[in-house]
Design a protein around this motif. Structure first.
Motif, PDB file in Angstrom:
ATOM      1  N   GLU A 105      34.239  44.206  44.520  1.00 27.44           N
ATOM      2  CA  GLU A 105      35.490  42.617  44.634  1.00 27.44           C
ATOM      3  C   GLU A 105      35.795  42.013  43.145  1.00 27.44           C
ATOM      4  O   GLU A 105      35.133  42.195  42.242  1.00 27.44           O
ATOM      5  CB  GLU A 105      34.135  41.758  45.520  1.00 27.44           C
ATOM      6  CG  GLU A 105      34.685  40.434  45.254  1.00 27.44           C
ATOM      7  CD  GLU A 105      35.591  40.588  45.532  1.00 27.44           C
ATOM      8  OE1 GLU A 105      35.839  40.726  47.660  1.00 27.44           O
ATOM      9  OE2 GLU A 105      36.854  39.796  45.513  1.00 27.44           O
ATOM     10  N   SER A 106      36.951  41.980  43.242  1.00 25.58           N
ATOM     11  CA  SER A 106      37.368  41.316  42.188  1.00 25.58           C
ATOM     12  C   SER A 106      37.723  40.337  41.382  1.00 25.58           C
ATOM     13  O   SER A 106      37.406  40.347  40.686  1.00 25.58           O
ATOM     14  CB  SER A 106      39.428  41.839  42.703  1.00 25.58           C
ATOM     15  OG  SER A 106      39.740  40.809  43.203  1.00 25.58           O
ATOM     16  N   THR A 107      37.032  39.320  41.913  1.00 25.11           N
ATOM     17  CA  THR A 107      36.991  37.911  41.912  1.00 25.11           C
ATOM     18  C   THR A 107      35.669  38.190  40.314  1.00 25.11           C
ATOM     19  O   THR A 107      35.825  36.756  40.406  1.00 25.11           O
ATOM     20  CB  THR A 107      36.321  36.942  42.724  1.00 25.11           C
ATOM     21  OG1 THR A 107      35.244  37.612  43.818  1.00 25.11           O
ATOM     22  CG2 THR A 107      37.902  36.844  43.543  1.00 25.11           C
TER      23      THR A 107
END
Length: 122
Positions: A105-107
């Motif tokens: 998950e990039s966040t």
């Protein structure tokens, strides 16, 4: 911590490129270094990751067998060797770091490089 990604370019399908991501600034104690990519009009997606301490690697199914991630701890640099490139690999590639375990998950990443463009022509 600053991350600088470079090594992108314009290549033909079937070619290879090697991306680099250099970490600088205060002592980097991050645990996970990952590569994401973002094609025009699409979301940023996970490509590959490596754990700094163990060297354990992760790959998205779309790049498995073609891409190889590695690191040079002494240089605080992570590499993404991309072979057998396809037009669908065209995207801006970002490196990212976080102080915890690898996430898809990039966040959840704390630090980001500026991105480097990879364009693969057919």
């Amino acid at each position: 911590v600053q991350l600088q990604a470079f090594g992108g370019g314009l290549v033909q399908a079937g070619s290879s490129l090697r991306l680099s991501c250099a970490a600088s600034g205060r002592t980097f104690t991050g645990r996970a270094m990952s590569w994401f990519r973002q094609a025009p009009g699409k979301e940023r997606v996970f490509v590959s990751a490596i754990v700094w301490s163990s060297g354990y690697t992760f790959y998205a199914d779309s790049v498995k067998g073609r891409f190889t991630v590695s690191r040079d701890n002494a240089k605080n640099t992570v590499y993404l060797q991309m072979n057998s490139l396809k037009p669908e690999d065209t995207a801006v590639y970002f490196c990212a770091a976080r102080s915890r375990a690898v996430s898809y998950e990039s966040t959840l990443y704390d630090f980001w490089g500026q991105g480097t463009q990879v364009t693969v022509s057919s």
